[in-house]
Structures are given as structure tokens and as C-alpha cells.
Scaffold this active site. Sequence first.
Site, mmCIF file in Angstrom:
data_model
loop_
_atom_site.group_PDB
_atom_site.id
_atom_site.type_symbol
_atom_site.label_atom_id
_atom_site.label_comp_id
_atom_site.label_asym_id
_atom_site.label_seq_id
_atom_site.Cartn_x
_atom_site.Cartn_y
_atom_site.Cartn_z
ATOM 1 N N HIS A 122 0.883 -1.163 0.000
ATOM 2 C CA HIS A 122 0.000 0.000 0.000
ATOM 3 C C HIS A 122 0.926 1.220 0.000
ATOM 4 O O HIS A 122 2.146 1.076 -0.161
ATOM 5 C CB HIS A 122 -0.923 -0.032 1.219
ATOM 6 N N HIS A 126 3.367 6.719 -8.249
ATOM 7 C CA HIS A 126 1.975 6.360 -8.014
ATOM 8 C C HIS A 126 1.038 7.555 -8.208
ATOM 9 O O HIS A 126 0.495 8.137 -7.248
ATOM 10 C CB HIS A 126 1.824 5.773 -6.616
ATOM 11 N N GLU A 174 -2.049 5.456 -12.166
ATOM 12 C CA GLU A 174 -3.461 5.471 -12.573
ATOM 13 C C GLU A 174 -3.899 6.870 -12.997
ATOM 14 O O GLU A 174 -4.589 7.574 -12.243
ATOM 15 C CB GLU A 174 -4.369 4.970 -11.440
ATOM 16 N N GLU A 221 -1.503 -3.817 -10.834
ATOM 17 C CA GLU A 221 -2.330 -3.714 -9.637
ATOM 18 C C GLU A 221 -3.662 -4.399 -9.875
ATOM 19 O O GLU A 221 -4.327 -4.148 -10.879
ATOM 20 C CB GLU A 221 -2.558 -2.239 -9.272
#
Length: 482
Positions: free
Chosen positions: A65, A131, A169, A258
Site C-alpha cells: 500500500h 503512483h 493510474e 495492480e
Amino acid sequence: MLKRMSLILCTFIITIMMTVTFVPADKAQAAAGSVVSQNGQLRVSGSNLVNQAGQTIQLKGMSSHGTQWFGQYVNYDSMKWLRDNWGMTVFRPAMFTQDGGYINDPSQKNKVKEAVQAAVDLGIYVIIDWHVLGEQDPNVYKQQAKTFFSEMANLYKDYPNVIYEICNEPNGSAVTWNGKIKPYAQEVIPVIRSIAPNSVIIVGTGTWSQDVNDAADNPLSYSNIMYTTHFYAGTHGQWLRDRIDYARSKGVAVFITEWGTSDASGDGGPFLAESKQWMDYLTNRQLSWVNWSLCDKTEASAALVPGASPYGGWSDAQLTASGKFVRDQMKAGTTPPGDGIVSGKTYKLVNVGSGKALDVNAAGTADGTNVQIWDDNGSGAQQWVITDVGGGLYKVINTNSNKGLDVAGTANGSNVQIWSYGGGLNQKWSIISVGGGSYKLIAGHNGKALDVNAGGTANGSNVQIWDDNGTNAQKWNLYKLN
């Protein structure tokens, strides 16, 4: 400082250096027999991730995480436990940009460095993850990304372990592949490539990395590029698998950096039946994956229960339902046999180049029914009993029709079909390991290989024989079904 040392000290150091064997910067040798020592520098070939020998490889691993919240689980001991007890071959430290991540706290990169060093020492692969999430558009912190990846590439340019993921993302209706993501990648990729020219680089896609079809329609021009797709089993189903198949049919490579057993929120579920459907799909296509996530957060996608040790050694009681499922998929799963063919057992044969199964057209049973490739559907038309008939040869009998895999000719392009088994050499096959769990099937009457016409990947692509050429169109993963 060295210039100020005495001549005596310099002489002493030189003498020591002459008597010690130093490990080179490329530390693939640090873990003999490891996945990295066996496979080396990875690269992209067509729609596949392949090893240094050109064989398709499927990596399976865990993502942390956010390191700013659960960085305690990113350490050598936890990664070693995952490697030795779960079979992990790749790890992904999730370094968020916002929300207390790198932009707010640049020291978060030290946790990434810790993970990379652990991966090098353990002989596994590692994904350096920028990220992107809350900012939506990766261009918001583009200059910081360039600085970060320049530093990482300079540190690890000599290591075959390292894979770079340059935007996790991208999301938001205005953040499209053509308008925002591809232009960003075209600026960041050259920064890495100028330093680490052989590196594999993974690029996120729109709508939280689900619009891989858009990237496939307008791909980047660089080599060794992969495109990511993220899924959560409770939210994303067949429509997203169709997008992945479409992208691969266009010749691009996909890495699932992911995925979760939950719904898209990270909570809800876990949806284990839907997750198993995804796992079978990824295995059949040999697509690499990383599960979200290694943490003890109170949510369905977390692998660990609250309070679980940060250093591995987890019992079943310390694993969530998701954690136990992912462990079992990583540790065992449906893997190709590594110890040869078991005579008399039933197998499905999955083509490495396409990820599709050897199939009898329309489940036909008549002599001369054509053999093709088709999405794995578990039917008898895709199940074959392989039996040793002596002389290093096997007969391959379809369970639905009880008829043999047969070649109608001797020339390149001769069709493969089913036919009542009569024992002719055109119905006998050598089955030869080519490494990485893959096999080639060589026709007994002329030495030509079982081949997918023109390397096709679409449902219905014809199966034929052709000169043995070592391509993925002639490599088959054999999965024992009983």
C-alpha cells in the site's frame, strides 16, 4: 578524501583490492538459482514479456500500500518471506506522489531504495512505481517525475531486476491517452532510456488504467514498453478482459501492475470466484500481475489482518481471506508441468503467442474437423489425453471426439485436424521442453512443429505445421487437468 591519504594507506588498499574478488554492479549472481539469475534482463517481444532467452515469463507478486502509510511492510524480511513461502517473483513499492507521498516528503524515495536493494539481494524483480492518483493528470508533477526517474535510473542502470512504472493510474475525463498520457510518457521515457537503455518501462492508461485499448490504437514508438491494466474483481469483468485481448491483438504488451479481490474502492468482498476467473485468464495468457496490497488496513483487498507482523512469518490466522487466496494463486496456481509429460493424463494446450487454447472447431467429432486456437473455455473440445506410444513419441487424443491430433500432409502449412487414430506417424508427436514451462510438438512423420498460422492471436486462427523456428507461435504451455 582519498587524495589526502598517505601513500602507505593507498598501497594497503590496493593490496587488499588485489586479493579480494568483488561482485560486479550487476548483482543477478547475488541469489544463485533465483528467478533473476535464471531469467536475467527482461524485454518485450510482441505482446509478451520475455526473458533473456526469449521465453515468455509470467511474474507474480505483491504491491505495498502507500509507503507513507504502510511502509513498515516494505523490508527485506517481509519480501524474503513472500519469495520463499508464497513464490513471489516481483515486488512493487507503491510510492504515492500526493497524500504525504514524494511531492510532500521526498524521503519516501528511501523506502523505494530499500525495496530495490532487498529485491537485488533476494534475486527477484522490482517495479519502481510513480503512483499517480489524486492529481489525475501525470503532467502535474512531470518535472519531479523526470528528476526522480533520472536518479533511480542512474542508481540501478546495471541491475536486471528493475522495472519502471511511470504513472500508476491517470484518471479523470480530461486525462485521455492521446491528450495527456502519451505526451507525458514521451517526455519521461527518454530520461530513463538515456541512462538505462534496455529497461522495461510500464505506462499507465486512462480511467484508472483501464483504457488500454486507447493506448493500443496509438502506441508509443519505443521498444520494451508495456501498458498497464488495473482491475478489481468485484467491479471489473469480461469487458475489461476483452479490452486486454484487443490490445494484445494489436501487438502491445500488458502488465497487470495492480489488481484486487475487492471492488474498485479497495473494500467490499472479497470476490474470490470472480478473482479466480481473472487468475485463470492471466495464467492462460501468461500475463504478469501484482496484487494490491501488502498491508494490514481494515479493507477487503488487504492481505494481512490488523496487527500482523511487518516482517513475514504470517500464519493463516494473520492472513485475510484475500491474503490466503493470493498466496495460493502465487504459490501454486495453474502452472505448466516442469517435470515432463505424465502419460495417460488429460491436458489443455495453451499457445504462448496468443494465450489461446488448442481447440476443435465447433466441438466437432467427425474425421477431418479442423483444429484452431480459441479462448480457453474448459470444454472437451480443448482437452487432450497425451499417451506415450514408445520411441519418444506421443499420441494426442481429443476427449470430446476420441480422435487423434492429425496432420494432413508433409509440407509447410499442412493442416492439422482430428482423425480416427490409426497409429500413423502423422498422428504421433515428439513433445520437447523449450524452457520456461513451455513445449514444442514435433510431428513424427516430417519433423515440423505444431504452429499457429502467421502467429495469429484471434479466435479461429488456424493450426498447421511449419519448420521448427522457435517462435511463440510454436510454443505451448501444457496444463495437466487430472
